[in-house]
Design a protein around this motif. Sequence first.
Motif, PDB file in Angstrom:
ATOM      1  N   THR A   1      43.161  44.696  39.642  1.00 23.75           N
ATOM      2  CA  THR A   1      43.031  43.367  39.041  1.00 23.75           C
ATOM      3  C   THR A   1      42.818  43.477  37.535  1.00 23.75           C
ATOM      4  O   THR A   1      43.428  42.742  36.750  1.00 23.75           O
ATOM      5  CB  THR A   1      41.857  42.608  39.679  1.00 23.75           C
ATOM      6  N   VAL A   2      41.946  44.399  37.134  1.00 24.63           N
ATOM      7  CA  VAL A   2      41.679  44.600  35.702  1.00 24.63           C
ATOM      8  C   VAL A   2      42.935  45.095  34.982  1.00 24.63           C
ATOM      9  O   VAL A   2      43.313  44.575  33.930  1.00 24.63           O
ATOM     10  CB  VAL A   2      40.530  45.606  35.497  1.00 24.63           C
ATOM     11  N   PHE A   3      43.607  46.093  35.564  1.00 24.03           N
ATOM     12  CA  PHE A   3      44.818  46.637  34.935  1.00 24.03           C
ATOM     13  C   PHE A   3      45.913  45.574  34.836  1.00 24.03           C
ATOM     14  O   PHE A   3      46.639  45.507  33.837  1.00 24.03           O
ATOM     15  CB  PHE A   3      45.331  47.835  35.737  1.00 24.03           C
ATOM     16  N   SER A   4      46.055  44.744  35.880  1.00 22.43           N
ATOM     17  CA  SER A   4      47.081  43.709  35.883  1.00 22.43           C
ATOM     18  C   SER A   4      46.813  42.682  34.784  1.00 22.43           C
ATOM     19  O   SER A   4      47.749  42.178  34.145  1.00 22.43           O
ATOM     20  CB  SER A   4      47.118  42.999  37.243  1.00 22.43           C
ATOM     21  N   LYS A   5      45.539  42.384  34.569  1.00 19.28           N
ATOM     22  CA  LYS A   5      45.162  41.447  33.509  1.00 19.28           C
ATOM     23  C   LYS A   5      45.444  42.054  32.139  1.00 19.28           C
ATOM     24  O   LYS A   5      45.985  41.393  31.241  1.00 19.28           O
ATOM     25  CB  LYS A   5      43.681  41.097  33.644  1.00 19.28           C
ATOM     26  N   VAL A   6      45.092  43.317  31.961  1.00 21.45           N
ATOM     27  CA  VAL A   6      45.241  43.978  30.660  1.00 21.45           C
ATOM     28  C   VAL A   6      46.709  44.215  30.307  1.00 21.45           C
ATOM     29  O   VAL A   6      47.155  43.906  29.198  1.00 21.45           O
ATOM     30  CB  VAL A   6      44.475  45.322  30.642  1.00 21.45           C
ATOM     31  N   PHE A   7      47.488  44.756  31.262  1.00 20.09           N
ATOM     32  CA  PHE A   7      48.858  45.164  30.969  1.00 20.09           C
ATOM     33  C   PHE A   7      49.893  44.060  31.181  1.00 20.09           C
ATOM     34  O   PHE A   7      50.912  44.028  30.496  1.00 20.09           O
ATOM     35  CB  PHE A   7      49.237  46.382  31.818  1.00 20.09           C
TER      36      PHE A   7
ATOM     37  N   ILE B   1      43.453  35.603  36.805  1.00 26.32           N
ATOM     38  CA  ILE B   1      42.404  35.933  37.765  1.00 26.32           C
ATOM     39  C   ILE B   1      41.732  34.628  38.172  1.00 26.32           C
ATOM     40  O   ILE B   1      40.943  34.059  37.421  1.00 26.32           O
ATOM     41  CB  ILE B   1      41.363  36.899  37.156  1.00 26.32           C
ATOM     42  N   ASN B   2      42.081  34.123  39.372  1.00 21.52           N
ATOM     43  CA  ASN B   2      41.511  32.855  39.822  1.00 21.52           C
ATOM     44  C   ASN B   2      40.205  33.082  40.585  1.00 21.52           C
ATOM     45  O   ASN B   2      39.780  34.214  40.813  1.00 21.52           O
ATOM     46  CB  ASN B   2      42.521  32.077  40.674  1.00 21.52           C
ATOM     47  N   ILE B   3      39.589  31.990  40.993  1.00 27.11           N
ATOM     48  CA  ILE B   3      38.280  32.055  41.629  1.00 27.11           C
ATOM     49  C   ILE B   3      38.338  32.804  42.952  1.00 27.11           C
ATOM     50  O   ILE B   3      37.409  33.535  43.314  1.00 27.11           O
ATOM     51  CB  ILE B   3      37.703  30.628  41.847  1.00 27.11           C
ATOM     52  N   GLN B   4      39.451  32.653  43.687  1.00 30.91           N
ATOM     53  CA  GLN B   4      39.566  33.347  44.971  1.00 30.91           C
ATOM     54  C   GLN B   4      39.661  34.863  44.780  1.00 30.91           C
ATOM     55  O   GLN B   4      39.121  35.631  45.571  1.00 30.91           O
ATOM     56  CB  GLN B   4      40.776  32.822  45.744  1.00 30.91           C
ATOM     57  N   LYS B   5      40.362  35.279  43.727  1.00 27.43           N
ATOM     58  CA  LYS B   5      40.428  36.708  43.440  1.00 27.43           C
ATOM     59  C   LYS B   5      39.054  37.254  43.083  1.00 27.43           C
ATOM     60  O   LYS B   5      38.685  38.357  43.488  1.00 27.43           O
ATOM     61  CB  LYS B   5      41.405  36.970  42.297  1.00 27.43           C
ATOM     62  N   ILE B   6      38.313  36.476  42.317  1.00 24.54           N
ATOM     63  CA  ILE B   6      36.956  36.906  41.924  1.00 24.54           C
ATOM     64  C   ILE B   6      36.061  37.037  43.147  1.00 24.54           C
ATOM     65  O   ILE B   6      35.316  38.016  43.291  1.00 24.54           O
ATOM     66  CB  ILE B   6      36.350  35.914  40.913  1.00 24.54           C
ATOM     67  N   VAL B   7      36.145  36.039  44.055  1.00 22.83           N
ATOM     68  CA  VAL B   7      35.343  36.091  45.287  1.00 22.83           C
ATOM     69  C   VAL B   7      35.755  37.299  46.130  1.00 22.83           C
ATOM     70  O   VAL B   7      34.910  38.023  46.660  1.00 22.83           O
ATOM     71  CB  VAL B   7      35.509  34.788  46.092  1.00 22.83           C
TER      72      VAL B   7
ATOM     73  N   LEU C   1      37.124  40.109  45.126  1.00 22.98           N
ATOM     74  CA  LEU C   1      36.666  41.342  44.492  1.00 22.98           C
ATOM     75  C   LEU C   1      35.157  41.509  44.640  1.00 22.98           C
ATOM     76  O   LEU C   1      34.651  42.622  44.772  1.00 22.98           O
ATOM     77  CB  LEU C   1      37.055  41.338  43.008  1.00 22.98           C
ATOM     78  N   GLY C   2      34.444  40.379  44.620  1.00 20.15           N
ATOM     79  CA  GLY C   2      33.003  40.438  44.815  1.00 20.15           C
ATOM     80  C   GLY C   2      32.642  40.972  46.195  1.00 20.15           C
ATOM     81  O   GLY C   2      31.752  41.827  46.331  1.00 20.15           O
ATOM     82  N   PHE C   3      33.327  40.467  47.217  1.00 18.62           N
ATOM     83  CA  PHE C   3      33.119  40.969  48.580  1.00 18.62           C
ATOM     84  C   PHE C   3      33.480  42.448  48.677  1.00 18.62           C
ATOM     85  O   PHE C   3      32.810  43.231  49.348  1.00 18.62           O
ATOM     86  CB  PHE C   3      33.950  40.164  49.577  1.00 18.62           C
ATOM     87  N   CYS C   4      34.574  42.824  47.992  1.00 21.88           N
ATOM     88  CA  CYS C   4      35.019  44.213  48.011  1.00 21.88           C
ATOM     89  C   CYS C   4      33.957  45.126  47.398  1.00 21.88           C
ATOM     90  O   CYS C   4      33.607  46.168  47.964  1.00 21.88           O
ATOM     91  CB  CYS C   4      36.331  44.352  47.246  1.00 21.88           C
TER      92      CYS C   4
ATOM     93  N   VAL D   1      44.617  37.625  50.889  1.00 17.95           N
ATOM     94  CA  VAL D   1      45.827  37.134  51.547  1.00 17.95           C
ATOM     95  C   VAL D   1      45.950  35.622  51.371  1.00 17.95           C
ATOM     96  O   VAL D   1      47.012  35.096  51.037  1.00 17.95           O
ATOM     97  CB  VAL D   1      45.816  37.483  53.044  1.00 17.95           C
ATOM     98  N   LYS D   2      44.844  34.910  51.588  1.00 19.31           N
ATOM     99  CA  LYS D   2      44.854  33.453  51.441  1.00 19.31           C
ATOM    100  C   LYS D   2      45.215  33.059  50.016  1.00 19.31           C
ATOM    101  O   LYS D   2      45.977  32.113  49.784  1.00 19.31           O
ATOM    102  CB  LYS D   2      43.487  32.881  51.820  1.00 19.31           C
ATOM    103  N   ALA D   3      44.672  33.791  49.059  1.00 18.26           N
ATOM    104  CA  ALA D   3      44.960  33.498  47.649  1.00 18.26           C
ATOM    105  C   ALA D   3      46.428  33.728  47.332  1.00 18.26           C
ATOM    106  O   ALA D   3      47.055  32.951  46.607  1.00 18.26           O
ATOM    107  CB  ALA D   3      44.087  34.361  46.746  1.00 18.26           C
ATOM    108  N   SER D   4      46.986  34.801  47.890  1.00 17.41           N
ATOM    109  CA  SER D   4      48.388  35.133  47.605  1.00 17.41           C
ATOM    110  C   SER D   4      49.334  34.092  48.178  1.00 17.41           C
ATOM    111  O   SER D   4      50.398  33.822  47.625  1.00 17.41           O
ATOM    112  CB  SER D   4      48.737  36.519  48.152  1.00 17.41           C
ATOM    113  N   LYS D   5      48.961  33.469  49.299  1.00 23.46           N
ATOM    114  CA  LYS D   5      49.817  32.459  49.929  1.00 23.46           C
ATOM    115  C   LYS D   5      49.881  31.182  49.089  1.00 23.46           C
ATOM    116  O   LYS D   5      50.818  30.400  49.205  1.00 23.46           O
ATOM    117  CB  LYS D   5      49.299  32.124  51.327  1.00 23.46           C
ATOM    118  N   GLN D   6      48.858  30.972  48.242  1.00 24.75           N
ATOM    119  CA  GLN D   6      48.823  29.768  47.435  1.00 24.75           C
ATOM    120  C   GLN D   6      49.542  29.940  46.103  1.00 24.75           C
ATOM    121  O   GLN D   6      49.696  28.992  45.341  1.00 24.75           O
ATOM    122  CB  GLN D   6      47.369  29.358  47.181  1.00 24.75           C
ATOM    123  N   GLU D   7      49.957  31.174  45.823  1.00 28.55           N
ATOM    124  CA  GLU D   7      50.677  31.439  44.587  1.00 28.55           C
ATOM    125  C   GLU D   7      52.181  31.305  44.821  1.00 28.55           C
ATOM    126  O   GLU D   7      52.654  31.214  45.950  1.00 28.55           O
ATOM    127  CB  GLU D   7      50.333  32.839  44.067  1.00 28.55           C
TER     128      GLU D   7
END
Length: 311
Positions: A110-116, A121-127, A129-132, A288-294
């Motif tokens: 996620t960090v590399f994708s943002k940088v490069f 980075i939406n709220i679902q991705k943050i949640v 990553l937090g669980f991860c 997965v849920k986040a990716s389906k909304q993109e």
Amino acid sequence: MEKKKGYIFICIAGLLWSTLGLFGNVLMGYNLTPEQVAFTRLFLGFLVLTIYSIVKNPSALKISKKGIIYSIMIGIVCQGLFNLCYFKAINSVGVCISAVLLYTSPLFLTVFSKVFYKENINIQKIVSLGFCFLGAVLAVTGGKLDVDKLNGLGLILGISAAITYALMPIISKNILKECSSITILIYGFLFGSIFMLPLAKPLEMLKYSLNPKILVWMLVLGIVPAALAYIFYVEGVAKGVELSIAGVIASVELISSVLIGWTVLGENFSIVKLIGLGFMVVSALIAVKASKQEEPLLSEDIEQNTLHEAL
């Protein structure tokens, strides 16, 4: 019906990948070094994937000059260094912790994708990553933050494996517009094994290969969690399974790896560590849920994600 077969194939791929730590641990028990185990996996995996491609799709062996350059980078960083760090981590902290640390790679991706690539980075991705992250902490420490009992070098190696794993889609994103994922995998394995060759002490490995038991384990390592797992995964995705779903199904690898470490290798386990694994699975489901909304992925993005999952 075909998609159901795809689900089964991807699940099999995850289970095959989960044996990586077990077979590596066995070979290191025969006094092979992590470098030698890494070379074995890459070189034999390259041979089997090449034979498979010759039979299935010979055109997969064709590659451009640009593809070779990218394959060299992928081979050194995402294959050579990844396998080296992962097997060294297994040798240092065991299969369970190494597998958990590897699955922190979404944090770095996620960090590399943002940088490069300036990805959002939406709220679902943050949640997610937090669980991860929370799951990884619980699974590694068992809820007891006793720093003195943690193996610092092993943790660094495990995290380094996760970082090199996460760099795979970052490096390969552009070249996958020209080359298929299986082509990049084949040549990545080739250049990764060339990179590892000086560290693997070939003459010493030749001596080990004369032992029938060791030779069998070396072949199993190169076939099962290397070439065969990738073949099942690619075939599964080819049957129409969505990549976001495929990623969750393949995450059975983490659970299976931990169970192998606990039941077969006798590594420590606890309810708190099980809860940590649960958090990491929840993290994948949220992703997965986040990716389906993109928006739907472009064809080159699909290839890129296929390659990342196939690592």
